[in-house]
Motif scaffolding. Structure first.
Motif, short mmCIF file in Angstrom:
data_model
loop_
_atom_site.label_atom_id
_atom_site.label_comp_id
_atom_site.label_asym_id
_atom_site.label_seq_id
_atom_site.Cartn_x
_atom_site.Cartn_y
_atom_site.Cartn_z
N THR A 12 2.92 10.74 0.52
CA THR A 12 1.75 9.92 0.86
C THR A 12 0.48 10.75 0.68
O THR A 12 0.50 11.97 0.83
CB THR A 12 1.78 9.46 2.33
OG1 THR A 12 1.96 10.60 3.17
CG2 THR A 12 2.89 8.46 2.57
N SER A 23 -6.63 6.95 6.18
CA SER A 23 -5.64 5.97 5.71
C SER A 23 -4.47 6.74 5.09
O SER A 23 -4.69 7.69 4.34
CB SER A 23 -6.23 5.07 4.63
OG SER A 23 -7.46 4.54 5.07
N ILE A 25 -1.48 6.45 2.53
CA ILE A 25 -1.18 5.56 1.41
C ILE A 25 -0.10 6.20 0.53
O ILE A 25 -0.16 7.41 0.27
CB ILE A 25 -2.47 5.33 0.60
CG1 ILE A 25 -3.40 4.44 1.44
CG2 ILE A 25 -2.20 4.66 -0.73
CD1 ILE A 25 -4.83 4.58 1.12
N ALA A 42 0.15 2.71 -5.42
CA ALA A 42 -0.21 3.09 -4.05
C ALA A 42 0.05 1.96 -3.05
O ALA A 42 1.18 1.52 -2.91
CB ALA A 42 -1.65 3.58 -4.00
N ASN A 43 -1.01 1.46 -2.39
CA ASN A 43 -0.78 0.50 -1.31
C ASN A 43 -0.58 -0.93 -1.80
O ASN A 43 -0.55 -1.86 -1.01
CB ASN A 43 -1.91 0.55 -0.28
CG ASN A 43 -3.23 0.19 -0.90
OD1 ASN A 43 -3.34 0.12 -2.12
ND2 ASN A 43 -4.23 -0.04 -0.08
N GLN A 44 -0.42 -1.13 -3.11
CA GLN A 44 -0.05 -2.45 -3.61
C GLN A 44 1.43 -2.73 -3.32
O GLN A 44 1.93 -3.82 -3.59
CB GLN A 44 -0.30 -2.56 -5.11
CG GLN A 44 -1.77 -2.49 -5.47
CD GLN A 44 -1.98 -2.40 -6.97
OE1 GLN A 44 -1.08 -2.06 -7.73
NE2 GLN A 44 -3.19 -2.71 -7.42
N ASP A 46 2.69 -3.47 -0.68
CA ASP A 46 2.82 -4.63 0.21
C ASP A 46 2.87 -5.95 -0.56
O ASP A 46 3.30 -6.97 -0.02
CB ASP A 46 1.65 -4.68 1.20
CG ASP A 46 1.43 -3.32 1.86
OD1 ASP A 46 2.42 -2.58 1.99
OD2 ASP A 46 0.29 -3.00 2.23
#
Length: 396
Positions: A12, A23, A25, A42-44, A46
């Motif tokens: 991360t 944050s 990530i 990265a945080n895509q 979700d």
């Protein structure tokens, strides 16, 4: 001028402006087996509807940044308008790298930060140095601390005295979170279900059910008992990503010791795996890695340092990194160190409230320190002197 703190880990990235909060990530790209062609960054993560059989594309291999194409994509996403909206000409960056990083990687990083992104100034340092800065800031009376950073690729033990790292005492174990997850995948695949492609799911299993045992052989005996006497065994409900989005442990009162569950969920029954997997941090030789355990590495590190400092290090062992979050880790490490350390020296192992973001918090403090401007390299410096100025200024 804004300062962006980026603790660029192999699993991360901990990122945030020094005035704001952090944050955490994922520092990688993903492909899902349903939409093969699309890459998520990265945080895509979700956005992926069905994260089973998730394929990871990691910028780091064996703890070093080797895949720059992936790292660039992740950074573009982080610095871009969806996330941090970085105005490079007005921003200074603090970025971390592993101990004893290769100079070719350092040069590439300098080039990317200064020539591609064109940050106003940069400070490249070790995550451990930021953690030490944080520790000495919170305890000004202490002179020494020993940082144990157990992360994704490896576990480092690094002694710091008055915020300076003592290179001769740094030890590295090639055991980290990636190895633990992979080992758990192998055990489960061998004993129950084929999960070799399910890194994402099994990593979640590891975080939910694994713990560090205080008495390994006693727990081993308990885990072989039948029925309700077996306090170790847990049933883990695997996610199916339609009705169950995230796996969870069955509460003890709902566990069946014989027969099938009526509900039709997919169940993993975990017994000795729960503590046998994190045990590898203490005994890597169990799976054929011929190295010291984490407690032996700490003692070996301390014994290589001047005698008059050793007592200070035993009293200030600081745990950072994701693996230290296993329940029982701190207590077990303290007990192991106590048995190895000289009897007249007190031993104390400290675990910060958030060991994953501890280095980032240190970077945040460093960004606000009065002499910050003297330790960074500005873009003008870099354009004038090239890599040389970075080598000279950064304490790597």
């Amino acid at each position: 001028m804004a300062t962006l703190v980026l603790d660029n880990g192999a699993y991360t990235a901990k990122i945030g402006y020094s005035q704001e909060s952090v944050s955490v990530i994922p520092n990688c790209q993903f492909r899902s087996k349903t939409s093969r062609l699309k890459t998520f960054t990265a945080n895509q993560l979700d956005e992926i509807k069905d994260p089973s059989g998730l394929f990871y594309i990691l910028p780091f291999q064996k703890g070093y940044l080797v895949n720059w194409d992936v790292q660039r994509k992740v950074w573009d996403h982080l610095f871009g308008k969806e996330m941090f909206k970085v105005d490079f000409s007005e921003t200074s960056v603090i970025i971390t790298e592993p101990y004893f990083n290769f100079s070719s990687i350092q040069e590439s990083m300098n080039e990317i930060l200064f020539e591609e992104y064109q940050f106003q100034s940069a400070l490249r340092t070790n995550a451990g140095s930021l953690s030490a800065h944080n520790y000495f800031h919170s305890r000004p009376s202490e002179l020494c601390c020993l940082l144990v950073d157990s992360g994704f690729s490896f576990t480092h033990v690094a002694p710091y005295c008055r915020s300076k790292k003592m290179k001769e005492g740094i030890r590295r174990l090639n055991v980290g979170g990636k190895l633990l997850t992979n080992h758990l995948k192998e055990i489960i695949s061998y004993r129950q279900l084929h999960v070799m492609d399910e890194t994402h799911v099994i990593n979640q299993v590891k975080e939910d059910v694994c713990y560090v045992s205080r008495q390994f052989y006693k727990d081993m005996e308990v885990s072989q008992l039948k029925g309700g006497e077996n306090t170790v065994v847990k049933d883990y409900v695997l996610p199916d990503f339609s009705s169950i989005k995230k796996g969870f442990c069955k509460p003890p009162d709902e566990m069946l010791f014989s027969g099938k569950y009526k509900t039709g969920e997919q169940i993993l029954r975990l017994a000795n795996e729960r503590f046998a997997v994190p045990e590898m941090l203490f005994h890597p030789s169990d799976i054929g890695i011929q190295e010291m355990g984490i407690h032996e590495a700490i003692v070996d590190s301390i014994q290589s340092l001047p005698e008059e400092m050793q007592a200070h290090f035993y009293q200030n062992v600081v745990l950072t990194g994701g693996n230290t979050l296993f329940p029982g880790f701190r207590e077990r490490l303290e007990a192991e160190l106590r048995s190895l350390a000289p009897a007249h020296l007190p031993v104390s192992v400290l675990q910060p409230a958030n060991p994953i973001c501890y280095a980032w918090e240190g970077g945040k403090l460093l960004a606000h320190s009065p002499d910050y401007d003297e330790i960074v390299v500005t873009r003008e410096d870099y354009e004038e002197n090239g890599h040389f100025i970075c080598e000279e200024k950064f304490d790597i």
